[in-house]
Design an enzyme around this catalytic site. Structure first.
Site, PDB file in Angstrom:
ATOM      1  N   ASP A  35      -4.928  -0.644  -4.055  1.00  0.00           N
ATOM      2  CA  ASP A  35      -3.677  -0.564  -3.659  1.00  0.00           C
ATOM      3  C   ASP A  35      -3.616  -1.484  -2.350  1.00  0.00           C
ATOM      4  O   ASP A  35      -4.659  -1.497  -1.534  1.00  0.00           O
ATOM      5  CB  ASP A  35      -3.061   0.740  -3.547  1.00  0.00           C
ATOM      6  CG  ASP A  35      -1.494   0.839  -3.285  1.00  0.00           C
ATOM      7  OD1 ASP A  35      -1.014  -0.195  -3.834  1.00  0.00           O
ATOM      8  OD2 ASP A  35      -0.822   1.867  -2.900  1.00  0.00           O
ATOM      9  N   ASN A  83       4.206  -0.166 -12.964  1.00  0.00           N
ATOM     10  CA  ASN A  83       4.286  -1.548 -12.559  1.00  0.00           C
ATOM     11  C   ASN A  83       4.852  -2.495 -13.574  1.00  0.00           C
ATOM     12  O   ASN A  83       5.615  -3.458 -13.180  1.00  0.00           O
ATOM     13  CB  ASN A  83       2.851  -2.012 -12.219  1.00  0.00           C
ATOM     14  CG  ASN A  83       2.009  -1.182 -11.263  1.00  0.00           C
ATOM     15  OD1 ASN A  83       0.833  -1.169 -11.064  1.00  0.00           O
ATOM     16  ND2 ASN A  83       2.752  -0.726 -10.147  1.00  0.00           N
TER      17      ASN A  83
HETATM   18  C1  IPE Z   1      -0.588   2.421  -7.870  1.00  0.00           C
HETATM   19  O1  IPE Z   1      -0.304   1.748  -7.186  1.00  0.00           O
HETATM   20  C2  IPE Z   1      -1.011   1.439  -9.280  1.00  0.00           C
HETATM   21  C3  IPE Z   1      -2.196   0.507  -9.026  1.00  0.00           C
HETATM   22  C4  IPE Z   1      -2.950   0.594  -8.108  1.00  0.00           C
HETATM   23  C5  IPE Z   1      -2.338  -0.090 -10.171  1.00  0.00           C
HETATM   24  P1  IPE Z   1       1.227   1.438  -6.945  1.00  0.00           P
HETATM   25  O2  IPE Z   1       1.520   0.484  -5.679  1.00  0.00           O
HETATM   26  O3  IPE Z   1       1.875   1.049  -8.044  1.00  0.00           O
HETATM   27  O4  IPE Z   1       1.977   3.072  -6.552  1.00  0.00           O
HETATM   28  P2  IPE Z   1       3.221   3.407  -5.823  1.00  0.00           P
HETATM   29  O5  IPE Z   1       4.227   2.730  -6.290  1.00  0.00           O
HETATM   30  O6  IPE Z   1       2.764   3.123  -4.364  1.00  0.00           O
HETATM   31  O7  IPE Z   1       3.133   4.791  -6.160  1.00  0.00           O
HETATM   32  C1  IPE Z   2      -1.946  -2.997  -5.820  1.00  0.00           C
HETATM   33  O1  IPE Z   2      -1.235  -3.650  -4.745  1.00  0.00           O
HETATM   34  C2  IPE Z   2      -1.976  -3.838  -7.137  1.00  0.00           C
HETATM   35  C3  IPE Z   2      -1.222  -3.429  -8.178  1.00  0.00           C
HETATM   36  C4  IPE Z   2      -0.334  -2.349  -8.123  1.00  0.00           C
HETATM   37  C5  IPE Z   2      -0.867  -4.253  -9.367  1.00  0.00           C
HETATM   38  P1  IPE Z   2       0.491  -3.479  -4.766  1.00  0.00           P
HETATM   39  O2  IPE Z   2       0.875  -4.714  -5.240  1.00  0.00           O
HETATM   40  O3  IPE Z   2       0.732  -2.170  -5.097  1.00  0.00           O
HETATM   41  O4  IPE Z   2       0.621  -3.724  -2.958  1.00  0.00           O
HETATM   42  P2  IPE Z   2       1.333  -2.867  -2.080  1.00  0.00           P
HETATM   43  O5  IPE Z   2       1.411  -1.431  -2.292  1.00  0.00           O
HETATM   44  O6  IPE Z   2       2.733  -3.478  -2.367  1.00  0.00           O
HETATM   45  O7  IPE Z   2       0.839  -3.376  -0.604  1.00  0.00           O
HETATM   46 MG    MG Z   3       1.044  -0.572  -4.154  1.00  0.00          MG
END
Ligand code: IPE
Ligand code: IPE
Ligand code: MG
Length: 270
Positions: A35, A83
């Site tokens: 993340d 996502n």
């Molecule tokens: C969790 O991250 C999913 C992945 C890392 C693939 P998200 O960024 O989607 O989670 P939330 O929305 O902060 O809970």
């Molecule tokens: C994790 O990074 C990757 C995926 C969930 C695909 P994020 O895209 O959730 O990054 P933040 O949480 O917005 O920083």
């Molecule tokens: Mg995230």
């Protein structure tokens, strides 16, 4: 503690941390919630996708280091069902193209490190060309006997449980009806997407968020949780080794008592 020898390929920083580890107590399965890509990009005034692109270097380093030190299984949460449903199409499409490129580019590295690729998640909801590329990479690494690298793609733990229960019921219906269906923990585990894996010993989440976000809810029942402020694109093999060092300091009890607690109990009785 026995240090047979330093695994080949570690850089200086990694070697330093590795030498402080007990090689006999490495986790057998590590799961990582990758993340913080968006925040990494925002700090640099870049579009979110730049963060995803930068995340590939983190995947490469983490995967290679895990394989080099002999971790049997690594599972990476790359893309959740949420996502897929809730992010803009442009971002989702970018991630899908990035995945296809990753699989094509990293195949030699995976094979060189004897890594076998697997997936968890609702694969069939992904675009046909993505599924084809995934299958291609899985087959191209199928004979490898080292670390199992499992990518969670379009994954949701609750969907996984729903699919497992439906699959249990259908299997029972085929074998003489559901009237005598008896479900136990092993039966559920055997119907999960992760049936090829032991439960993770440790789950790592980058970027400081203290939640599981629908990841491996069943399997993480007794996993050690390690949260780091490091954003995913900045994560490297050395960070993974640091997490393992922390893991080795933890004391796992599985609901029982350890020696120290027993000692404290005896002291209290006196
Ligand atoms: C969790 O991250 C999913 C992945 C890392 C693939 P998200 O960024 O989607 O989670 P939330 O929305 O902060 O809970
Ligand atoms: C994790 O990074 C990757 C995926 C969930 C695909 P994020 O895209 O959730 O990054 P933040 O949480 O917005 O920083
Ligand atoms: Mg995230």
């Amino acid at each position: 503690m026995s240090h047979a020898k330093l695994p080949a390929g570690l850089d200086r920083k990694e070697a330093e941390i590795y030498l402080g580890l007990n090689p006999d107590r490495l986790p057998k399965h590590i799961a990582i919630i990758m993340d913080g890509n968006g925040r990494w990009a925002r700090r640099r005034h870049l579009p979110r996708i730049a963060g995803h692109r930068a995340g590939v270097a983190a995947v490469r380093s983490t995967v290679e280091t895990a394989a080099r030190i002999g971790i049997p299984a690594l599972t990476l949460y790359a893309f959740s069902e949420e996502n897929w449903k809730k992010r803009p199409r442009t971002e989702v499409n970018f991630l899908m193209r990035l995945l296809q490129r990753y699989l094509r580019q990293e195949l030699p590295t995976l094979n060189r490190n004897n890594i076998r690729l697997e997936y968890i998640g609702r694969e069939r909801e992904l675009a046909p060309e993505v599924q084809e590329r995934m299958q291609w990479a899985r087959e191209a690494t199928a004979d490898n006997t080292g670390m199992v690298l499992t990518l969670a793609l379009n994954y949701s733990a609750r969907s996984e449980l729903v699919d497992a229960f439906n699959s249990l019921v259908q299997a029972a219906a085929r074998n003489g009806g559901i009237k005598h269906l008896q479900v136990d923990e092993d039966a559920i585990s055997r119907h999960l997407y992760t049936r090829h894996l032991p439960d993770p010993d440790m789950v790592v989440r980058t970027s400081g968020e203290m939640r599981l976000s629908n990841f491996l809810l069943w399997q993480l029942a007794y996993a050690e949780i390690f949260v780091t402020e490091t954003l995913w694109p900045d994560f490297r093999g050395s960070h993974l080794l640091g997490a393992i060092a922390e893991y080795q300091k933890r004391e796992r009890r599985y609901g029982g008592l350890n020696d120290l607690a027993g000692e404290a109990g005896r002291v209290a009785e006196r």
